[in-house]
Design a protein around this motif. Structure first.
Motif, PDB file in Angstrom:
ATOM      1  N   GLU A  94      46.041  47.199  28.037  1.00 37.96           N
ATOM      2  CA  GLU A  94      45.400  48.496  27.815  1.00 37.96           C
ATOM      3  C   GLU A  94      44.496  48.462  26.588  1.00 37.96           C
ATOM      4  O   GLU A  94      43.445  49.110  26.563  1.00 37.96           O
ATOM      5  CB  GLU A  94      46.461  49.586  27.665  1.00 37.96           C
ATOM      6  CG  GLU A  94      47.186  49.927  28.949  1.00 37.96           C
ATOM      7  CD  GLU A  94      48.059  51.162  28.806  1.00 37.96           C
ATOM      8  OE1 GLU A  94      47.798  51.972  27.895  1.00 37.96           O
ATOM      9  OE2 GLU A  94      49.007  51.311  29.598  1.00 37.96           O
ATOM     10  N   LYS A  95      44.888  47.722  25.577  1.00 35.69           N
ATOM     11  CA  LYS A  95      44.044  47.611  24.385  1.00 35.69           C
ATOM     12  C   LYS A  95      42.725  46.920  24.720  1.00 35.69           C
ATOM     13  O   LYS A  95      41.646  47.359  24.295  1.00 35.69           O
ATOM     14  CB  LYS A  95      44.784  46.836  23.292  1.00 35.69           C
ATOM     15  CG  LYS A  95      46.072  47.491  22.821  1.00 35.69           C
ATOM     16  CD  LYS A  95      46.788  46.618  21.803  1.00 35.69           C
ATOM     17  CE  LYS A  95      48.147  47.190  21.426  1.00 35.69           C
ATOM     18  NZ  LYS A  95      48.875  46.329  20.458  1.00 35.69           N
ATOM     19  N   VAL A  96      42.816  45.855  25.489  1.00 38.56           N
ATOM     20  CA  VAL A  96      41.599  45.143  25.890  1.00 38.56           C
ATOM     21  C   VAL A  96      40.731  46.039  26.766  1.00 38.56           C
ATOM     22  O   VAL A  96      39.504  46.092  26.612  1.00 38.56           O
ATOM     23  CB  VAL A  96      41.970  43.837  26.623  1.00 38.56           C
ATOM     24  CG1 VAL A  96      40.724  43.165  27.185  1.00 38.56           C
ATOM     25  CG2 VAL A  96      42.706  42.896  25.681  1.00 38.56           C
ATOM     26  N   PRO A 102      45.522  46.741  13.338  1.00 40.40           N
ATOM     27  CA  PRO A 102      45.443  45.340  13.772  1.00 40.40           C
ATOM     28  C   PRO A 102      45.865  45.189  15.229  1.00 40.40           C
ATOM     29  O   PRO A 102      46.420  46.113  15.836  1.00 40.40           O
ATOM     30  CB  PRO A 102      46.433  44.639  12.837  1.00 40.40           C
ATOM     31  CG  PRO A 102      47.448  45.699  12.522  1.00 40.40           C
ATOM     32  CD  PRO A 102      46.701  47.000  12.491  1.00 40.40           C
ATOM     33  N   VAL A 103      45.600  44.018  15.787  1.00 42.61           N
ATOM     34  CA  VAL A 103      46.002  43.725  17.162  1.00 42.61           C
ATOM     35  C   VAL A 103      46.950  42.542  17.158  1.00 42.61           C
ATOM     36  O   VAL A 103      46.945  41.714  16.247  1.00 42.61           O
ATOM     37  CB  VAL A 103      44.781  43.429  18.060  1.00 42.61           C
ATOM     38  CG1 VAL A 103      43.922  44.666  18.210  1.00 42.61           C
ATOM     39  CG2 VAL A 103      43.964  42.277  17.509  1.00 42.61           C
ATOM     40  N   ASP A 104      47.753  42.469  18.210  1.00 44.92           N
ATOM     41  CA  ASP A 104      48.730  41.396  18.314  1.00 44.92           C
ATOM     42  C   ASP A 104      48.079  40.132  18.860  1.00 44.92           C
ATOM     43  O   ASP A 104      46.911  40.124  19.277  1.00 44.92           O
ATOM     44  CB  ASP A 104      49.879  41.836  19.227  1.00 44.92           C
ATOM     45  CG  ASP A 104      49.380  42.265  20.597  1.00 44.92           C
ATOM     46  OD1 ASP A 104      49.348  41.424  21.502  1.00 44.92           O
ATOM     47  OD2 ASP A 104      48.987  43.450  20.743  1.00 44.92           O
ATOM     48  N   GLY A 105      48.856  39.057  18.889  1.00 47.46           N
ATOM     49  CA  GLY A 105      48.328  37.772  19.328  1.00 47.46           C
ATOM     50  C   GLY A 105      47.898  37.758  20.784  1.00 47.46           C
ATOM     51  O   GLY A 105      46.899  37.121  21.141  1.00 47.46           O
ATOM     52  N   LYS A 106      48.631  38.467  21.653  1.00 44.88           N
ATOM     53  CA  LYS A 106      48.263  38.476  23.064  1.00 44.88           C
ATOM     54  C   LYS A 106      46.934  39.180  23.279  1.00 44.88           C
ATOM     55  O   LYS A 106      46.094  38.721  24.067  1.00 44.88           O
ATOM     56  CB  LYS A 106      49.358  39.158  23.890  1.00 44.88           C
ATOM     57  CG  LYS A 106      49.078  39.150  25.382  1.00 44.88           C
ATOM     58  CD  LYS A 106      50.211  39.784  26.175  1.00 44.88           C
ATOM     59  CE  LYS A 106      49.896  39.769  27.669  1.00 44.88           C
ATOM     60  NZ  LYS A 106      50.985  40.386  28.471  1.00 44.88           N
ATOM     61  N   LEU A 160      41.109  38.818  24.448  1.00 45.66           N
ATOM     62  CA  LEU A 160      39.732  39.070  24.029  1.00 45.66           C
ATOM     63  C   LEU A 160      38.957  37.767  23.859  1.00 45.66           C
ATOM     64  O   LEU A 160      37.751  37.707  24.135  1.00 45.66           O
ATOM     65  CB  LEU A 160      39.716  39.861  22.719  1.00 45.66           C
ATOM     66  CG  LEU A 160      40.167  41.328  22.804  1.00 45.66           C
ATOM     67  CD1 LEU A 160      40.307  41.931  21.413  1.00 45.66           C
ATOM     68  CD2 LEU A 160      39.178  42.143  23.636  1.00 45.66           C
ATOM     69  N   CYS A 161      39.648  36.723  23.410  1.00 43.43           N
ATOM     70  CA  CYS A 161      38.978  35.435  23.207  1.00 43.43           C
ATOM     71  C   CYS A 161      38.760  34.678  24.514  1.00 43.43           C
ATOM     72  O   CYS A 161      38.058  33.659  24.523  1.00 43.43           O
ATOM     73  CB  CYS A 161      39.791  34.563  22.245  1.00 43.43           C
ATOM     74  SG  CYS A 161      39.801  35.169  20.545  1.00 43.43           S
ATOM     75  N   LEU A 204      38.885  36.010  16.993  1.00 47.26           N
ATOM     76  CA  LEU A 204      37.889  36.713  17.805  1.00 47.26           C
ATOM     77  C   LEU A 204      36.499  36.578  17.187  1.00 47.26           C
ATOM     78  O   LEU A 204      35.507  36.378  17.906  1.00 47.26           O
ATOM     79  CB  LEU A 204      38.274  38.193  17.939  1.00 47.26           C
ATOM     80  CG  LEU A 204      37.309  39.073  18.736  1.00 47.26           C
ATOM     81  CD1 LEU A 204      37.115  38.533  20.149  1.00 47.26           C
ATOM     82  CD2 LEU A 204      37.807  40.517  18.786  1.00 47.26           C
ATOM     83  N   ILE A 205      36.417  36.661  15.859  1.00 46.95           N
ATOM     84  CA  ILE A 205      35.120  36.486  15.198  1.00 46.95           C
ATOM     85  C   ILE A 205      34.580  35.081  15.468  1.00 46.95           C
ATOM     86  O   ILE A 205      33.393  34.897  15.788  1.00 46.95           O
ATOM     87  CB  ILE A 205      35.254  36.729  13.682  1.00 46.95           C
ATOM     88  CG1 ILE A 205      35.716  38.174  13.406  1.00 46.95           C
ATOM     89  CG2 ILE A 205      33.932  36.457  12.977  1.00 46.95           C
ATOM     90  CD1 ILE A 205      34.754  39.228  13.860  1.00 46.95           C
ATOM     91  N   ALA A 206      35.450  34.086  15.364  1.00 42.37           N
ATOM     92  CA  ALA A 206      35.022  32.707  15.627  1.00 42.37           C
ATOM     93  C   ALA A 206      34.577  32.544  17.080  1.00 42.37           C
ATOM     94  O   ALA A 206      33.604  31.832  17.365  1.00 42.37           O
ATOM     95  CB  ALA A 206      36.164  31.744  15.300  1.00 42.37           C
ATOM     96  N   HIS A 207      35.271  33.201  17.994  1.00 41.44           N
ATOM     97  CA  HIS A 207      34.905  33.114  19.412  1.00 41.44           C
ATOM     98  C   HIS A 207      33.544  33.760  19.661  1.00 41.44           C
ATOM     99  O   HIS A 207      32.720  33.215  20.417  1.00 41.44           O
ATOM    100  CB  HIS A 207      35.983  33.798  20.258  1.00 41.44           C
ATOM    101  CG  HIS A 207      35.672  33.838  21.719  1.00 41.44           C
ATOM    102  ND1 HIS A 207      35.683  32.711  22.520  1.00 41.44           N
ATOM    103  CD2 HIS A 207      35.319  34.879  22.530  1.00 41.44           C
ATOM    104  CE1 HIS A 207      35.368  33.048  23.763  1.00 41.44           C
ATOM    105  NE2 HIS A 207      35.146  34.356  23.796  1.00 41.44           N
ATOM    106  N   LEU A 208      33.291  34.885  19.028  1.00 44.46           N
ATOM    107  CA  LEU A 208      32.008  35.560  19.220  1.00 44.46           C
ATOM    108  C   LEU A 208      30.852  34.736  18.662  1.00 44.46           C
ATOM    109  O   LEU A 208      29.748  34.738  19.224  1.00 44.46           O
ATOM    110  CB  LEU A 208      32.041  36.940  18.555  1.00 44.46           C
ATOM    111  CG  LEU A 208      32.947  37.984  19.216  1.00 44.46           C
ATOM    112  CD1 LEU A 208      32.971  39.269  18.393  1.00 44.46           C
ATOM    113  CD2 LEU A 208      32.497  38.278  20.637  1.00 44.46           C
ATOM    114  N   LEU A 209      31.088  34.032  17.571  1.00 38.27           N
ATOM    115  CA  LEU A 209      30.029  33.211  16.983  1.00 38.27           C
ATOM    116  C   LEU A 209      29.595  32.081  17.917  1.00 38.27           C
ATOM    117  O   LEU A 209      28.484  31.549  17.781  1.00 38.27           O
ATOM    118  CB  LEU A 209      30.499  32.634  15.644  1.00 38.27           C
ATOM    119  CG  LEU A 209      30.566  33.638  14.482  1.00 38.27           C
ATOM    120  CD1 LEU A 209      31.310  33.043  13.298  1.00 38.27           C
ATOM    121  CD2 LEU A 209      29.148  34.067  14.070  1.00 38.27           C
TER     122      LEU A 209
END
Length: 416
Positions: free
Chosen positions: A330-332, A350-354, A359-360, A383-388
């Protein structure tokens, strides 16, 4: 099958959901036609589907409408517990406008089941469609009829491809409800209450509400006294239309509590939608109604200008609480479907690991979504690293710069 020249219309026959087909005196041919209806196929396409000539098929459809097995038009059946308009005779409700062909519309207007003298197709069909037995299984009836009356072979020149059925989008669970009672009729109910019923003593209105029929029952839904509303809800004739009137117009929290105490009414989408727009809805009652709703539904309330500010503020608080404990899926869904706009109400959450992993695992193509995540202070480093690494970010330096300035950005991105 050669065309007999009979014009077949674009009308789409649909089963009547309010009628029990097993109680109708259907013969094998009628049962066979019913088994071929899917709610999308037009009348003019049924000859190729059933093997019946147009003239014969038209007679069968006319009989089915006259017996109530089919809706006379393209409109769906009226909802249960519709409200009778003021001045209408008792026991009558407004019927939907039919747009069926003339021969079918006339049969629907007659609404008188006719006795059929046609013999059934076989012993099996007689068992399935004998008087008193009713339609037990449309598929078995079709098989019984087909075994004794095989469909004629069709030449390629006689057939036309059937149109593909249009996909019907599922109704949104929280889509705006269709008001059971038109505004003009609601005005009549309010006028009836103000001119005839409001002057009665409270105890007399309570007694009247226990046994009233429409239009008085609907008029009493406008009563501001909770005791009268409770009596309306105890009336055996009360239905969803009355519950929606109360949710929309009653302005006393005690009366609204009594309404929500009825589980069937509290679960109705229309009742909930009118309640959240009611300025007198208590915050505690709203929390009970929406505590376990999906995150997207909470977000919709926070941005709905028709919802009073007090309720929207409570919805924002509930959204933050649910975001911290709700399912990762639901968060995603909330982040992606709003293109990150919902993150503005989730500062510091914050968000949890799952959730991070989900998101990644996606490819990002929306600049708006990337910008909103870059402004989200709690965005996880992964997530920031994934977006980059996304092609979208590589092609747009301004997006890369926003992500590189994020406090959770990788060190090598900040040095670049």
């Amino acid at each position: 099958m050669k065309d007999s020249g009979t014009h077949m219309s674009d009308w789409t026959p649909k089963l009547n959901p309010t009628v029990d087909l097993r109680r109708l005196p259907l013969n094998a041919e009628e049962g066979f036609v019913l088994s071929r209806l899917d709610g999308h196929t037009r009348e003019k396409d049924l000859p190729a589907l059933t093997g019946f000539p147009p003239d014969k098929l038209r007679d069968i459809l006319t009989r089915l409408v006259s017996q109530g097995a089919l809706l006379p038009g393209t409109e769906v059946a009226s909802p249960v517990n519709t409200v009778r308009q003021p001045g209408a005779p008792a026991g009558t409700t407004a019927s939907p406008v039919a747009s069926a062909p003339a021969h079918v519309a006339f049969a629907g207007a007659a609404h008188a089941p006719r006795q059929h003298t046609q013999p059934t197709a076989s012993a099996n069909a007689e068992s399935a469609f004998g008087v008193g037995n009713g339609l037990t299984d449309a598929a078995s009836a079709a098989h019984a009829y087909a075994s004794d009356h095989p469909a004629p072979s069709l030449d390629a020149s006689d057939t036309e491809p059937l149109p593909e059925a249009e996909a019907v989008d599922g109704a949104d669970d929280e889509a705006g409800p269709v008001d059971d009672v038109p505004e003009a009729v609601q005005g009549d109910y309010r006028k009836l209450f103000e001119t005839r019923l409001h002057a009665l003593p409270e105890d007399q209105r309570v007694a009247l509400a226990h046994g009233a029929e429409d239009p008085e029952l609907s008029a009493l839904c406008f009563d501001p006294v909770p005791a009268v509303i409770k009596a309306v809800l105890e009336n055996s004739r009360v239905g969803l239309a009355h519950a929606r009137l109360i949710a929309r117009h009653h302005r006393n929290p005690v009366g609204l509590e009594a309404l929500v105490a009825r589980a069937a009414f509290a679960a109705d989408t229309g009742v909930r939608r009118f309640l959240v727009r009611n300025p007198q809805l208590p915050a505690a009652l709203f929390r009970r109604l929406w505590a376990m709703r999906r995150l997207m539904e909470h977000h919709k309330l926070t941005v709905d200008r028709d919802v009073p500010e007090q309720t929207r503020r409570t919805a924002r608080e509930l959204l933050r609480q649910r975001f911290s404990t709700g399912p990762s899926e639901e968060k995603v869904e909330l982040i992606l479907n709003t293109e990150g706009r919902a993150l503005g109400a989730l500062v510091g959450m914050p968000v949890d690991g799952k959730t991070t992993s989900l998101l990644c695992g996606r490819t990002y193509r929306s600049p708006m979504l990337v910008q909103n995540i870059a402004r989200w202070s709690a965005a996880p480093p992964a997530l920031i690293a994934h977006l980059l690494k996304q092609e979208l970010v590589r092609r747009q330096p301004q997006l890369r710069m926003m992500l590189a300035r994020h406090p959770n950005a990788p060190a090598d991105a900040k040095r670049a």
